[in-house]
Design an enzyme around this catalytic site. Structure first.
Site, PDB file in Angstrom:
ATOM      1  N   HIS A 150      12.426  -0.545 -17.815  1.00  0.00           N
ATOM      2  CA  HIS A 150      12.464   0.368 -18.817  1.00  0.00           C
ATOM      3  C   HIS A 150      11.331  -0.153 -19.923  1.00  0.00           C
ATOM      4  O   HIS A 150      10.860  -1.162 -19.953  1.00  0.00           O
ATOM      5  CB  HIS A 150      13.855   0.670 -19.630  1.00  0.00           C
ATOM      6  CG  HIS A 150      14.207  -0.691 -20.559  1.00  0.00           C
ATOM      7  ND1 HIS A 150      13.677  -1.130 -21.527  1.00  0.00           N
ATOM      8  CD2 HIS A 150      15.281  -1.628 -19.866  1.00  0.00           C
ATOM      9  CE1 HIS A 150      14.443  -2.139 -21.759  1.00  0.00           C
ATOM     10  NE2 HIS A 150      15.316  -2.601 -21.007  1.00  0.00           N
ATOM     11  N   GLU A 179      22.545  -2.671 -17.140  1.00  0.00           N
ATOM     12  CA  GLU A 179      22.077  -3.960 -17.613  1.00  0.00           C
ATOM     13  C   GLU A 179      23.344  -4.701 -17.646  1.00  0.00           C
ATOM     14  O   GLU A 179      24.597  -4.288 -17.656  1.00  0.00           O
ATOM     15  CB  GLU A 179      21.612  -4.217 -19.061  1.00  0.00           C
ATOM     16  CG  GLU A 179      20.950  -5.583 -19.425  1.00  0.00           C
ATOM     17  CD  GLU A 179      20.199  -6.328 -18.525  1.00  0.00           C
ATOM     18  OE1 GLU A 179      20.581  -6.562 -17.509  1.00  0.00           O
ATOM     19  OE2 GLU A 179      19.077  -6.609 -19.049  1.00  0.00           O
TER      20      GLU A 179
END
Length: 204
Positions: A9, A82
């Protein structure tokens, strides 16, 4: 064979200071939004069959412009979240050193056998992400798929896919830059690394 393009990201507000951002929903910076736009400009010149994203907003906001450029709605998959950093969440390395120095030393020595206190076992994180990639390969056996996720998860997954001991992920893949492209070829249950940390330059 399936080609999977893995993307970390865009930059977040915790980038300055290198705070550990696991499951916390951290906002993109203006630079992070620019990286998302650059990814979209690259994607517009590609043949991509699907876009997948972690559910965390920093990944979804990075994936959304690329999906729009391709005319595809990103598919959110929880398995791409994550790693949970437990008591390390939101802290810098120096702050961890102050709060739990022994556990930090153990983590730096072997981040898998001694993951951050109260955090997710990296072996479980790698297993869930690799399962996601296996499902993508099954769904798109001759396709190209863009996957937007997170640094630690992606580095662990690369090790898992390439037969590298997970405990080596910090050494073998010391850094994955925001918005860059890492491409895997998945074929017959085996993976090949075609590129790593490549800039997302639009095709001309």
């Amino acid at each position: 064979m399936t080609h999977v393009i893995l993307v970390r990201h865009g930059e977040t507000v915790w980038h300055d200071g290198n705070r550990y951002a696991g499951r916390t929903d951290v906002a993109l910076t203006p630079r992070g939004r620019l990286q998302a736009a650059e990814l979209a400009a690259w994607a517009a010149g590609q043949s991509i069959d699907a876009v997948y994203s972690s559910p965390l907003s920093r990944a979804r906001l990075t994936a959304a412009p690329a999906g729009e450029a391709l005319g595809l709605t990103p598919r959110v998959d929880e398995r791409l979240s994550e790693v949970d950093f437990g008591r390390g969440e939101g802290l810098t390395r120096a702050e961890m050193r102050d709060r739990f120095p022994g556990e930090l030393d153990a983590f730096l020595d072997d981040p898998v056998a001694h993951h951050l206190p109260d955090g997710e076992d990296p072996r479980e994180a790698a297993a869930r992400a690799s399962a996601c990639l296996a499902d993508i390969a099954a769904a798109f056996p001759e396709g190209r798929v863009l996957v937007v996720a997170h640094s630690t998860l992606l580095r662990l997954t690369l090790c898992d896919q390439l037969g590298i001991p997970l405990s080596e992920y910090r050494r073998v893949f010391p850094h994955m830059d925001n918005g860059t492209l890492t491409e895997l070829r998945l074929r017959d249950g085996q993976s090949s690394l075609l590129r790593f940390n490549a800039p997302a330059h639009p095709a001309h």
